[in-house]
Design a protein around this motif. Sequence first.
Motif, PDB file in Angstrom:
ATOM      1  N   LEU A  51       0.829  -1.200   0.000  1.00 15.51           N
ATOM      2  CA  LEU A  51       0.000   0.000   0.000  1.00 15.51           C
ATOM      3  C   LEU A  51       0.867   1.255   0.000  1.00 15.51           C
ATOM      4  O   LEU A  51       0.609   2.200  -0.751  1.00 15.51           O
ATOM      5  CB  LEU A  51      -0.923  -0.014   1.221  1.00 15.51           C
ATOM      6  N   MET A  52       1.913   1.248   0.817  1.00 15.64           N
ATOM      7  CA  MET A  52       2.805   2.408   0.862  1.00 15.64           C
ATOM      8  C   MET A  52       3.530   2.589  -0.467  1.00 15.64           C
ATOM      9  O   MET A  52       3.684   3.702  -0.948  1.00 15.64           O
ATOM     10  CB  MET A  52       3.806   2.269   2.014  1.00 15.64           C
ATOM     11  N   GLN A  54       2.439   1.718  -3.379  1.00 19.35           N
ATOM     12  CA  GLN A  54       1.445   2.197  -4.335  1.00 19.35           C
ATOM     13  C   GLN A  54       1.238   3.701  -4.173  1.00 19.35           C
ATOM     14  O   GLN A  54       1.192   4.428  -5.162  1.00 19.35           O
ATOM     15  CB  GLN A  54       0.127   1.467  -4.132  1.00 19.35           C
ATOM     16  N   HIS A  55       1.147   4.161  -2.950  1.00 19.04           N
ATOM     17  CA  HIS A  55       0.948   5.587  -2.710  1.00 19.04           C
ATOM     18  C   HIS A  55       2.163   6.398  -3.161  1.00 19.04           C
ATOM     19  O   HIS A  55       2.003   7.477  -3.712  1.00 19.04           O
ATOM     20  CB  HIS A  55       0.656   5.845  -1.234  1.00 19.04           C
ATOM     21  N   ARG A  56       3.365   5.885  -2.940  1.00 26.31           N
ATOM     22  CA  ARG A  56       4.571   6.601  -3.383  1.00 26.31           C
ATOM     23  C   ARG A  56       4.630   6.644  -4.899  1.00 26.31           C
ATOM     24  O   ARG A  56       5.019   7.651  -5.475  1.00 26.31           O
ATOM     25  CB  ARG A  56       5.816   5.932  -2.802  1.00 26.31           C
ATOM     26  N   VAL A  58       2.097   6.626  -7.003  1.00 28.02           N
ATOM     27  CA  VAL A  58       1.095   7.587  -7.462  1.00 28.02           C
ATOM     28  C   VAL A  58       1.633   9.001  -7.299  1.00 28.02           C
ATOM     29  O   VAL A  58       1.501   9.834  -8.188  1.00 28.02           O
ATOM     30  CB  VAL A  58      -0.233   7.395  -6.681  1.00 28.02           C
ATOM     31  N   ALA A  59       2.278   9.273  -6.175  1.00 26.29           N
ATOM     32  CA  ALA A  59       2.799  10.615  -5.922  1.00 26.29           C
ATOM     33  C   ALA A  59       3.936  10.950  -6.890  1.00 26.29           C
ATOM     34  O   ALA A  59       4.016  12.067  -7.379  1.00 26.29           O
ATOM     35  CB  ALA A  59       3.281  10.719  -4.482  1.00 26.29           C
ATOM     36  N   VAL A  67      -1.966  12.215  -1.966  1.00 25.48           N
ATOM     37  CA  VAL A  67      -2.111  10.883  -1.392  1.00 25.48           C
ATOM     38  C   VAL A  67      -0.859  10.486  -0.627  1.00 25.48           C
ATOM     39  O   VAL A  67      -0.917   9.789   0.369  1.00 25.48           O
ATOM     40  CB  VAL A  67      -2.401   9.846  -2.508  1.00 25.48           C
ATOM     41  N   ALA A  68       0.287  10.956  -1.071  1.00 26.13           N
ATOM     42  CA  ALA A  68       1.561  10.558  -0.470  1.00 26.13           C
ATOM     43  C   ALA A  68       1.789  11.284   0.847  1.00 26.13           C
ATOM     44  O   ALA A  68       1.388  12.424   1.010  1.00 26.13           O
ATOM     45  CB  ALA A  68       2.703  10.859  -1.421  1.00 26.13           C
TER      46      ALA A  68
END
Length: 98
Positions: A51-52, A54-56, A58-59, A67-68
């Motif tokens: 999950l982390m 994925q968020h990085r 996206v950012a 989101v990040a």
Amino acid sequence: MSQDRTNSAGSVRLLFELSRDDNTRLYDDLVRFNKGTKRVNRLRFLAHEGLMAQHRTVAQEGVVAAVAPHGASDLRVSGSIARQTNLAFDAPSSIEGK
């Protein structure tokens, strides 16, 4: 029905079955641990890290920078590795016999 409402405010309970054919790498990683707390904690850790990542990703791609977490722009994450992690938790692409 009322039980669903109380669970939504609290914790999430999962019961799932994973065969080696479903996801070989994930299965091999989890089977190293005996049934119980250690295996559950390993799955929890892998899910959190995925999950982390994925968020990085996206950012970094500039899609949704909000989101990040703060300071995530300083982190370097391989996009291909993050995508592989995300794919590990996707549903199988085809179901045999159906």
